[in-house]
Design an enzyme around this catalytic site. Structure first.
Site, mmCIF file in Angstrom:
data_model
loop_
_atom_site.group_PDB
_atom_site.id
_atom_site.type_symbol
_atom_site.label_atom_id
_atom_site.label_comp_id
_atom_site.label_asym_id
_atom_site.label_seq_id
_atom_site.Cartn_x
_atom_site.Cartn_y
_atom_site.Cartn_z
ATOM 1 N N LYS A 1 0.850 -1.207 0.000
ATOM 2 C CA LYS A 1 0.000 0.000 0.000
ATOM 3 C C LYS A 1 0.877 1.245 0.000
ATOM 4 C CE LYS A 1 0.839 1.421 4.399
ATOM 5 N NZ LYS A 1 1.558 2.641 4.744
ATOM 6 N N ASP B 1 -2.696 -1.625 9.647
ATOM 7 C CA ASP B 1 -2.837 -1.679 8.190
ATOM 8 C C ASP B 1 -3.383 -3.016 7.685
ATOM 9 O OD1 ASP B 1 -1.656 0.829 8.091
ATOM 10 O OD2 ASP B 1 0.349 0.046 7.667
HETATM 11 O O1 C5P Z 1 -0.506 -0.958 14.148
HETATM 12 P P1 C5P Z 1 0.931 -1.197 13.846
HETATM 13 O O2 C5P Z 1 1.503 -2.315 14.683
HETATM 14 O O3 C5P Z 1 1.236 -1.368 12.403
HETATM 15 O O4 C5P Z 1 1.676 0.125 14.297
HETATM 16 C C1 C5P Z 1 3.081 0.157 14.443
HETATM 17 C C2 C5P Z 1 3.448 1.344 15.296
HETATM 18 O O5 C5P Z 1 3.161 2.570 14.586
HETATM 19 C C3 C5P Z 1 2.679 1.478 16.584
HETATM 20 O O6 C5P Z 1 3.292 0.743 17.610
HETATM 21 C C4 C5P Z 1 2.747 2.981 16.870
HETATM 22 O O7 C5P Z 1 4.003 3.328 17.416
HETATM 23 C C5 C5P Z 1 2.693 3.575 15.474
HETATM 24 N N1 C5P Z 1 1.324 3.965 15.071
HETATM 25 C C6 C5P Z 1 0.747 5.072 15.653
HETATM 26 N N2 C5P Z 1 -0.527 5.443 15.300
HETATM 27 C C7 C5P Z 1 -1.198 4.730 14.361
HETATM 28 C C8 C5P Z 1 -0.629 3.604 13.751
HETATM 29 C C9 C5P Z 1 0.654 3.239 14.127
HETATM 30 O O8 C5P Z 1 1.340 5.739 16.508
HETATM 31 N N3 C5P Z 1 -2.427 5.129 14.031
#
Ligand code: C5P
Length: 309
Positions: free
Chosen positions: A18, A144
């Site tokens: 993406k 995601d």
């Molecule tokens: O959800 P995911 O594990 O992919 O997110 C990775 C990191 O990105 C999270 O631990 C956070 O630090 C950051 N993040 C965030 N806000 C979001 C998505 C991700 O701060 N909406």
């Protein structure tokens, strides 16, 4: 006479990368995530993920972009498989990933593998899960993941996991400049917070002008609407990204943006031919080491083949 139990044939799932056409980062939430308003767009860089019944849980990663993917329980594809196994009665599986999506590149490669694994297990064990259920399980694994199940073009809210479809016409052509090594997503969000200091951050709202541009199907209209609130943070951590962006624009891109948390840089071009020209110019100039061309939108994680031995 006893018959041996039937072992289901391995299932291969193809899953796209993406790019965020818009990534508006709002205030930090109590759980550490940030409120987002984002427009996801699935593009034709793919990982192929094969799941097969095995005696124990295992994962392998192959392909030119395989370096840096964990091969232990930290691997998000194995975490996805185990999460599904904790909810349904499924046997251990071997997950084999062929990577065509840059690792830690801001293109959701890990989330893509998790999405593909969920779709693969659903087929392997005939679980009959609907897309909604797969997206719901996916949201537990990463913000995601639901979008990589869905594909296409969609608005993401919440922390990115709440999806609404977007009406997008036409096909858009992209050139992706791959970074040297990855960037950590949490580190880029933390840098975004640091750069903002105690500035008041409003709740993000997706830009109506971007939606109108997507309805037009015209890349010239879309290009000026590309926006990423994480871009300054990514450039702050990796200043060379600013030069890559400038080079792409100089060589004729309609628009350029850091993809997600970077370090991949995405360039929107007029058509396929313009994509070839830009890819050649960027590589020949030495501004970037590696480029990929792709188009979008494309479908989310889908079964590619079911091998019958
Ligand atoms: O959800 P995911 O594990 O992919 O997110 C990775 C990191 O990105 C999270 O631990 C956070 O630090 C950051 N993040 C965030 N806000 C979001 C998505 C991700 O701060 N909406």
């Amino acid at each position: 006479m006893t018959t041996a139990p039937i072992v289901p044939a391995p299932v291969t799932v193809r899953v796209p990368a993406k790019v965020n056409l818009e990534l508006l980062v709002g205030p930090r939430r109590d759980d550490g995530y940030h409120h987002l308003a984002t427009v996801f767009h699935a593009v034709s860089l793919y990982d192929d993920v094969t799941v097969s019944v095995a005696d124990e849980w295992g994962v392998s990663v192959s392909g030119p972009l395989a370096a840096g993917v964990p091969l232990d329980g930290k691997n998000i594809a194995i975490r996805a498989a185990r999460l599904l196994a904790s909810r349904y009665d499924v046997d251990p599986v071997q997950v084999d990933i062929r990577k065509g999506i840059p690792v830690a590149g801001g293109m959701a490669g890990g989330s893509a593998d998790a999405a593909a694994t969920l779709v693969g297990l659903d087929h392997l064990f005939d679980l009959g899960l609907g897309r909604e259920e797969l997206e719901e399980v996916g949201a537990e694994l990463g913000s995601d993941v639901p979008f990589l199940v869905a594909g296409g073009t969609a608005v993401g809210s919440g922390r990115g996991e709440l999806l609404a479809p977007v009406l997008a016409r036409g096909t858009y052509h992209w050139v992706f400049a791959l970074g040297e090594g990855g960037l950590s997503t949490p580190a880029v969000y933390a840098e975004c917070d640091r750069l903002r200091g105690d500035e008041d951050v409003p709740e993000p709202v997706a830009n109506p002008a971007l939606m109108a541009a997507l309805r037009s199907g015209d890349p010239h209209e879309l290009a000026p609407q590309l926006a990423n609130d994480l871009q300054d943070a990514a450039i702050s951590l990796r200043p060379a990204l600013g030069d890559v962006l400038a080079s792409g624009m100089e060589f004729g891109a309609l628009g350029g943006i850091v993809s997600g948390s970077g370090p991949t840089v995405a360039f929107l071009v007029e058509d396929n031919e313009a994509g070839i020209d830009l890819a050649v110019a960027l590589t020949a100039s030495g501004a970037v080491r590696d480029v990929r061309r792709a188009s979008g939108p494309v479908h989310g994680a889908h079964v590619l083949q079911r091998r019958v031995d």
